[in-house]
Enzyme design. Structure first.
Site, short mmCIF file in Angstrom:
data_model
loop_
_atom_site.label_atom_id
_atom_site.label_comp_id
_atom_site.label_asym_id
_atom_site.label_seq_id
_atom_site.Cartn_x
_atom_site.Cartn_y
_atom_site.Cartn_z
N ASP A 96 0.80 -1.22 0.00
CA ASP A 96 0.00 0.00 0.00
C ASP A 96 0.84 1.28 0.00
O ASP A 96 0.44 2.29 0.59
CB ASP A 96 -0.97 0.01 1.20
CG ASP A 96 -1.88 -1.19 1.19
OD1 ASP A 96 -2.22 -1.67 0.09
OD2 ASP A 96 -2.26 -1.66 2.28
N LYS B 113 1.78 2.26 -5.09
CA LYS B 113 2.36 1.73 -6.35
C LYS B 113 1.45 2.00 -7.54
O LYS B 113 1.90 2.42 -8.60
CB LYS B 113 2.57 0.21 -6.24
CG LYS B 113 3.47 -0.21 -5.11
CD LYS B 113 3.51 -1.73 -4.96
CE LYS B 113 2.24 -2.33 -4.41
NZ LYS B 113 1.96 -2.01 -3.01
N GLY C 210 -4.57 -4.23 -3.84
CA GLY C 210 -5.57 -3.19 -4.09
C GLY C 210 -4.81 -1.95 -4.49
O GLY C 210 -4.14 -1.35 -3.65
N HIS C 211 -4.84 -1.60 -5.75
CA HIS C 211 -4.05 -0.48 -6.26
C HIS C 211 -4.98 0.66 -6.67
O HIS C 211 -5.80 0.51 -7.58
CB HIS C 211 -3.19 -0.95 -7.45
CG HIS C 211 -2.18 -1.99 -7.06
ND1 HIS C 211 -1.44 -2.70 -7.96
CD2 HIS C 211 -1.79 -2.44 -5.84
CE1 HIS C 211 -0.64 -3.53 -7.32
NE2 HIS C 211 -0.84 -3.40 -6.03
N GLN D 255 1.92 -6.04 -3.21
CA GLN D 255 2.38 -6.15 -1.82
C GLN D 255 3.66 -5.33 -1.64
O GLN D 255 3.81 -4.32 -2.31
CB GLN D 255 2.60 -7.63 -1.42
CG GLN D 255 1.30 -8.43 -1.29
CD GLN D 255 0.73 -8.89 -2.63
OE1 GLN D 255 1.40 -9.53 -3.41
NE2 GLN D 255 -0.52 -8.57 -2.88
P1 GDP Z 1 -0.85 0.42 -3.57
O1 GDP Z 1 -1.43 -0.88 -3.12
O2 GDP Z 1 0.63 0.50 -3.32
O3 GDP Z 1 -1.19 0.76 -4.98
O4 GDP Z 1 -1.50 1.54 -2.65
P2 GDP Z 1 -3.04 1.64 -2.20
O5 GDP Z 1 -3.84 2.12 -3.33
O6 GDP Z 1 -3.48 0.42 -1.51
O7 GDP Z 1 -2.93 2.74 -1.06
C1 GDP Z 1 -2.40 4.01 -1.29
C2 GDP Z 1 -3.48 5.04 -0.89
O8 GDP Z 1 -2.88 6.31 -0.80
C3 GDP Z 1 -4.58 5.16 -1.91
O9 GDP Z 1 -5.76 5.52 -1.24
C4 GDP Z 1 -4.10 6.31 -2.80
O10 GDP Z 1 -5.17 6.98 -3.46
C5 GDP Z 1 -3.44 7.20 -1.78
N1 GDP Z 1 -2.29 7.98 -2.26
C6 GDP Z 1 -1.32 7.62 -3.14
N2 GDP Z 1 -0.38 8.59 -3.20
C7 GDP Z 1 -0.76 9.56 -2.36
C8 GDP Z 1 -0.18 10.80 -1.95
O11 GDP Z 1 0.90 11.20 -2.38
N3 GDP Z 1 -0.86 11.53 -1.01
C9 GDP Z 1 -2.04 11.11 -0.48
N4 GDP Z 1 -2.62 11.88 0.43
N5 GDP Z 1 -2.61 9.96 -0.84
C10 GDP Z 1 -1.98 9.18 -1.75
P1 IMO Z 2 -0.97 -4.16 -2.27
O1 IMO Z 2 -0.52 -4.69 -3.62
C1 IMO Z 2 -1.00 -4.63 2.06
C2 IMO Z 2 -1.03 -8.72 3.61
C3 IMO Z 2 -2.28 -9.19 4.34
C4 IMO Z 2 -1.67 -10.17 5.33
C5 IMO Z 2 -0.54 -10.80 4.51
C6 IMO Z 2 -0.90 -12.15 3.88
O2 IMO Z 2 -2.24 -3.42 -2.33
O3 IMO Z 2 0.13 -3.41 -1.62
P2 IMO Z 2 -2.42 -12.84 1.81
O4 IMO Z 2 -3.87 -12.63 1.55
O5 IMO Z 2 -1.52 -12.24 0.78
O6 IMO Z 2 -2.07 -14.27 2.09
O7 IMO Z 2 -2.15 -12.05 3.20
O8 IMO Z 2 -0.22 -9.88 3.48
N1 IMO Z 2 -1.27 -8.19 2.25
C7 IMO Z 2 -1.22 -6.90 1.93
N2 IMO Z 2 -1.02 -5.81 2.71
N3 IMO Z 2 -1.14 -4.49 0.72
C8 IMO Z 2 -1.30 -5.56 -0.06
O9 IMO Z 2 -1.29 -5.48 -1.42
C9 IMO Z 2 -1.40 -6.84 0.54
N4 IMO Z 2 -1.59 -8.09 0.06
C10 IMO Z 2 -1.50 -8.91 1.12
O10 IMO Z 2 -2.91 -8.12 4.98
O11 IMO Z 2 -1.07 -9.48 6.40
MG MG Z 3 -2.92 -1.59 -1.83
#
Ligand code: GDP
Ligand code: IMO
Ligand code: MG
Length: 431
Positions: A13, A16, A40-41, A224
Site C-alpha cells: 500500500d 504503487k 488493491g491499487h 504487496q
Molecule cells: P498500492 O497498493 O501500493 O497501490 O497503494 P493503495 O492504493 O493500496 O494505497 C495508497 C493510498 O494512498 C490510496 O488511497 C491512494 O489513493 C493514496 N495515495 C497515493 N499517493 C498519495 C499521496 O501522495 N498523497 C495522499 N494523500 N494519498 C496518496
Molecule cells: P498491495 O498490492 C498490504 C497482507 C495481508 C496479510 C498478509 C498475507 O495493495 O500493496 P495474503 O492474503 O496475501 O495471504 O495475506 O499480506 N497483504 C497486503 N497488505 N497491501 C497488499 O497489497 C497486501 N496483500 C497482502 O494483509 O497481512
Molecule cells: Mg494496496
C-alpha cells in the site's frame, strides 16, 4: 526505450498503483508478476477513483498492453468481474489483456482453506486477505495445482479439478470441520468464465521479449511489498509470493537484464495491514494523525492500517535485496502539520545496535527502534507539482532519507491524484 520495475518496499500500500498509472504515460505495456487480487491499487484520475486488484495499472490509458505473468495467481471469476466493472465505465481492456498459461488458478476451495486456516491459527492468525492466495501458491509448489493452460481442454480440466477438490475437501471436512465445497458448482462456475478468458491466453514471455527487442518500454508492476516477501519478509507474517525484484523476471519469463531498473516505492511513513511485527508502530496521537490524514484503510479489505514512522532499517534490507536504483516517496503531504518527525535509523537487538533487520518475526519482535528526530513543517505540501515549492523542512526530510538509504528520491507524490506528483527523473527516460 527503457523498462522499469516498480516495487513496494514496505508492507504494501505504498501507492504503487498511482505511480505506475502516472509513469505509464511513457510506456507501451504494464505487466504484473506476482500476487493476485489480494492487491488493491488505487488510481485517482480527474477526481475519479478506481481500485484495481488483478488488472495491471496500465488499464486506464488506451492502447497500453496489460499483461498478467505466470507468477500471478488468478481468480477467474474475480478477473471477469473486474473487467466487467471497467467495461461499465467504457474501459474495455479485453483486447489488450494477455494472461500467461502458466498462471496458477485460485479456486473456491482455496478461499475456504485460506479462511478456515487463518481462523484456526487463533491468536497467531496472519490476517490474510482471505482471497485464497496462500493455498493456491501451495498447490503450485506441490505440483498439483490447476493452471490457466488447463482451461484449454474442458474435459481434462474437469478431471483434474475433481481430483484436486477431493483432496482439499477431505482436509476442509475432516481437519477443519467445515463444509466442503461443491465440485459441480465449482466446475460450472469455471466453465462459465472460461469462454471469456480463452481469447486472452497468450505467451506473455514471448510478448515481452518481442516488446523489448523492438525498443518498447515495459513497466513491471509489483504487488504487496518487500517486507511481505515469502523469503525476505517478516516470516510467517508475509504473503505467499516473492515480492522482491527478482520475481519480475521469474514471474513473467524475461531475462534479468530487462528488469534491472528497479524503483522502490516508499510511503513517507510506514503502514501495515494484518498481523506481524512492526517496530516503528505508533499508538499515540502521531499514529492517529498518519491514519486519519493518510486515510489509512485497506483498499482490498477495508481494514484499518497500522501506522508508524519511516523505518530506514527495514528499507536498507529492501534496497539491498531488490537492487534498488532510485526511490519514489509517496504521501509526503500526510506529514504536513506534524511538529516533529522521527526516522528509525537503527534497532536495539539483544543489547546491541544493529543497522539491518534480523530474519524472522520472533527476532524482529524483540527489536527496539532507535530514532533520529527531524523537524516537521506547518506549510502544506498537498498537490505540489514543482520541487521548488516544497517547504524547506520537507526538502530536508527527503534529503535525509535519500542520504540514509544512499539512493536518490526521483519521484515525490503529494496527493492521491495522478498529477499530484513531482517527477525529477522519469524511470523510462526522457519523453
Ligand atoms: P498500492 O497498493 O501500493 O497501490 O497503494 P493503495 O492504493 O493500496 O494505497 C495508497 C493510498 O494512498 C490510496 O488511497 C491512494 O489513493 C493514496 N495515495 C497515493 N499517493 C498519495 C499521496 O501522495 N498523497 C495522499 N494523500 N494519498 C496518496
Ligand atoms: P498491495 O498490492 C498490504 C497482507 C495481508 C496479510 C498478509 C498475507 O495493495 O500493496 P495474503 O492474503 O496475501 O495471504 O495475506 O499480506 N497483504 C497486503 N497488505 N497491501 C497488499 O497489497 C497486501 N496483500 C497482502 O494483509 O497481512
Ligand atoms: Mg494496496
Amino acid at each position: 526505450m527503457a523498462n522499469a520495475v516498480l516495487l513496494g518496499v514496505q508492507w504494501g500500500d505504498e501507492g504503487k498503483g498511482k505511480v505506475v498509472d502516472l509513469l505509464t504515460e511513457r510506456a507501451d505495456a504494464v505487466v504484473r508478476f506476482q500476487g493476485g487480487h489480494n492487491a488493491g491499487h488505487t488510481l485517482v484520475i480527474d477526481g475519479v477513483k478506481t481500485v484495481l486488484h488483478l488488472i495491471p495499472s496500465g488499464a486506464m490509458r488506451k492502447g497500453i498492453e496489460c499483461l498478467i505473468g505466470n507468477g500471478v495467481v488468478v481468480d477467474l471469476e474475480h478477473l471477469v468481474r473486474e473487467m466487467d466493472a471497467l467495461k461499465e465505465r467504457d474501459i474495455d481492456i479485453a483486447e489488450r489483456l494477455m494472461i500467461s498459461p502458466g498462471c496458477p488458478l485460485i479456486l473456491p476451495c482455496h478461499v475456504v482453506l485460506d479462511r478456515v486456516r487463518d481462523k484456526a491459527r487463533g491468536k497467531a492468525a496472519i490476517g490474510t486477505t482471505g482471497r485464497g492466495i496462500g493455498p493456491c501458491y501451495e498447490d503450485k509448489v506441490a505440483r498439483r495445482g490447476l493452471r490457466v493452460a488447463d482451461l484449454l481442454n474442458a474435459n481434462v480440466f474437469a478431471g483434474k479439478l475433481e481430483q484436486l477438490m477431493e483432496y482439499h475437501n477431505f482436509m476442509i471436512a475432516n481437519y477443519y470441520h467445515s463444509d466442503p465445497v461443491d465440485y459441480q458448482d465449482t466446475l460450472e462456475a469455471m466453465l462459465q468464465v472460461r469462454e471469456a478468458v480463452l481469447p486472452m491466453i497468450g505467451d506473455v514471455s514471448a510478448r515481452l521479449d518481442s516488446l523489448c527487442q523492438s525498443g518498447k518500454s515495459v513497466i513491471f508492476e509489483g504487488a504487496q511489498g518487500m517486507m511481505l516477501d515469502i523469503d525476505h519478509g517478516t516470516y510467517p507474517y508475509v504473503t505467499s509470493s516473492n515480492t522482491v525484484s527478482a520475481a519480475a523476471s521469474s514471474g513473467t519469463g524475461i531475462g534479468i537484464a530487462q528488469v534491472a531498473n528497479v524503483i522502490g516505492v516508499i510511503k513517507a511513513y510506514t503502514t501495515r495491514v494484518g498481523s506481524g511485527p512492526f517496530p516503528t508502530e505508533l499508538m499515540d496521537h502521531y499514529g492517529e494523525h498518519l491514519a486519519s490524514q493518510g486515510n489509512e484503510f485497506g483498499a482490498t479489505t477495508g481494514r484499518p492500517r497500522r501506522c508508524g514512522w519511516l523505518d530506514i532499517v527495514a528499507l536498507r534490507r529492501a534496497v539491498q535485496v531488490c537492487g534498488i536504483k532510485a526511490l519514489c516517496m509517496t504521501k509526503l503531504d500526510v506529514l504536513d502539520g506534524l511538529d516533529r518527525i522521527q526516522l528509525c535509523v537503527g534497532y536495539k537487538f539483544k543489547g546491541k545496535q544493529i543497522s539491518l533487520p534480523p530474519y524472522g518475526a520472533e527476532s524482529l519482535e524483540q527489536c527496539e527502534p532507535a530514532y533520529e528526530e527531524v523537524p516537521g513543517w506547518d506549510a502544506s505540501t498537498a498537490g505540489i507539482r514543482d520541487y521548488a515549492e516544497i517547504p524547506e523542512p520537507a526538502a530536508l526530510y527527503l534529503n535525509r532519507v535519500a542520504e540514509l538509504l544512499e539512493r536518490p528520491i526521483t519521484i515525490i507524490s503529494t496527493g492521491a491524484g495522478r498529477d499530484e506528483t513531482i517527477v525529477l527523473d522519469h524511470p523510462l527516460g526522457a519523453s
